[in-house]
Design an enzyme around this catalytic site. Structure first.
Site, short mmCIF file in Angstrom:
data_model
loop_
_atom_site.label_atom_id
_atom_site.label_comp_id
_atom_site.label_asym_id
_atom_site.label_seq_id
_atom_site.Cartn_x
_atom_site.Cartn_y
_atom_site.Cartn_z
CE1 TYR A 19 40.04 40.71 49.50
CE2 TYR A 19 40.21 39.11 47.99
CZ TYR A 19 40.36 38.74 49.15
OH TYR A 19 39.66 38.35 49.99
CB SER A 40 41.90 36.14 48.60
OG SER A 40 41.90 35.66 47.32
#
Length: 356
Positions: A168, A143
């Site tokens: 995350y 990501s």
């Protein structure tokens, strides 16, 4: 680079009922010949399960698609899947997504993004047991969040990414580190893909464009963070899928270093639009397209439904992808304009939520 043939192969896509996963499976079913696409998804209720069911129903019309409802965090499920189907190419897209959710529900991220990814790596490692050909290429989702609050833009995969600002992001960086170790130790060709703000029809309702639309339809106020001074490299889902398919077909080459030991066949690429847009511009285009598609009435008063608020924890002010490596190695650069992408989303939204 090692060329990987996708035709006639068994390809595993984890997170197959997810936004990117389902679009990838659809594309593979269309473009490959003689292949079996195995999909796994736990169908969790992090967002509206009807969306996942709708995506899945479309895929299950194809006899070349096999679906397993299961969780990658369950080692026995993954081991059984690899023993039965022996995938040649693995695309790991299953993950607990979302920056904000990771602040309040960290365990979901440890389970899916760390334990789940470890199970996939272990299964890839053992796919070579007893002299078998094994997994030819592991492609996995990382990501843009790994860049944290890096000041240098555009973000390059050569930049240091040691300062995550959310759990995350930390789990995604961990995936890259784990993949590197497994590539080095077991000579598993792996490629990580840092996705930048993916959007499009039938996307994730927790993403800004979808959440904003849901709120506006209900007459609620949308909060625009950092007083609208955020820049995002919005990447249309078809561009992401095109990038993934190209990368699946070119694995990092297995070769040895001067010490005779394997050099890790490992790579990481950005997939982003390379053209960040201001959040206020984005909201402006979105509202125009929602009016055009008839999602909102022509006399809708947007100004009274917008609130500019400060930055929130875990967020970053800018995301901006340097995609030069992707262009150099795979001849591809995402190019769908925000206008086109949001128009497609608005038309889909009108069709799915308002005409049915």
């Amino acid at each position: 680079m090692q060329k990987i043939e996708l035709n006639g192969k068994t390809i595993l896509v984890t997170g197959a009922a997810g936004f990117i996963g389902s679009n990838l499976v659809k594309r593979l079913l269309k473009d490959t010949e003689g292949s079996t696409i195995v999909g796994i998804d736990n169908m969790n209720d992090y967002y509206d399960v009807r969306l996942k069911e709708m995506r899945l129903a479309e895929l299950e019309q194809h006899k070349e698609f096999v679906f397993i409802k299961g969780d990658i965090a369950d080692k026995a499920t993954i081991d059984e899947l690899f023993a039965k189907y022996a995938p040649a190419v693995v695309v790991n897209l299953a993950a607990q997504a979302g920056v904000r959710y990771s602040i309040t529900n960290p365990e979901a991220y440890i389970q899916s993004n760390l334990i789940g990814f470890y199970n996939i790596l272990e299964a890839c490692r053992h796919s070579y047991d007893d002299g078998k050909t094994g997994v030819e290429h592991l492609v996995y989702a990382s990501s843009s969040s790994v860049y944290g609050s890096n000041k240098k833009v555009p973000y390059s995969t050569d930049d240091k990414v040691d300062n995550p600002v959310s759990l995350y992001a930390a789990t995604k960086k961990s995936n890259e580190l784990l993949a590197h170790a497994y590539s080095k130790l077991y000579n598993i060709p792996s490629t990580g893909l840092r996705f930048f703000t993916v959007y499009g029809p039938a996307g994730r309702p927790d993403m800004a464009y979808f959440g904003f639309t849901n709120k506006l339809v209900k007459g609620e106020t949308i909060k625009i963070f950092n007083f609208g001074n955020c820049m995002r490299d919005f990447t249309y889902v078809d561009d992401i899928v095109e990038g993934v398919v190209r990368i699946m077909q070119g694995a990092p080459e297995k070769k040895c270093g001067e010490d005779g030991l394997p050099l890790p066949p490992y790579a990481v690429y950005n997939i982003g639009n390379n053209q960040p847009e201001n959040l206020l511009t984005f909201v402006d285009i979105l509202q125009q397209e929602l009016l055009r598609a008839g999602v909102l009435p022509a006399d809708y008063d947007f100004e009274s439904h917008k609130e500019l608020v400060p930055m929130q924890p875990g967020d970053v002010p800018v995301t901006y992808a340097d995609t030069s490596a992707l262009e150099r190695d795979y001849g591809f650069k995402p190019s769908t304009s925000l206008r086109t992408g949001l128009r497609n989303f608005a038309e889909w939204y009108a069709d799915f939520y308002q005409k049915k």
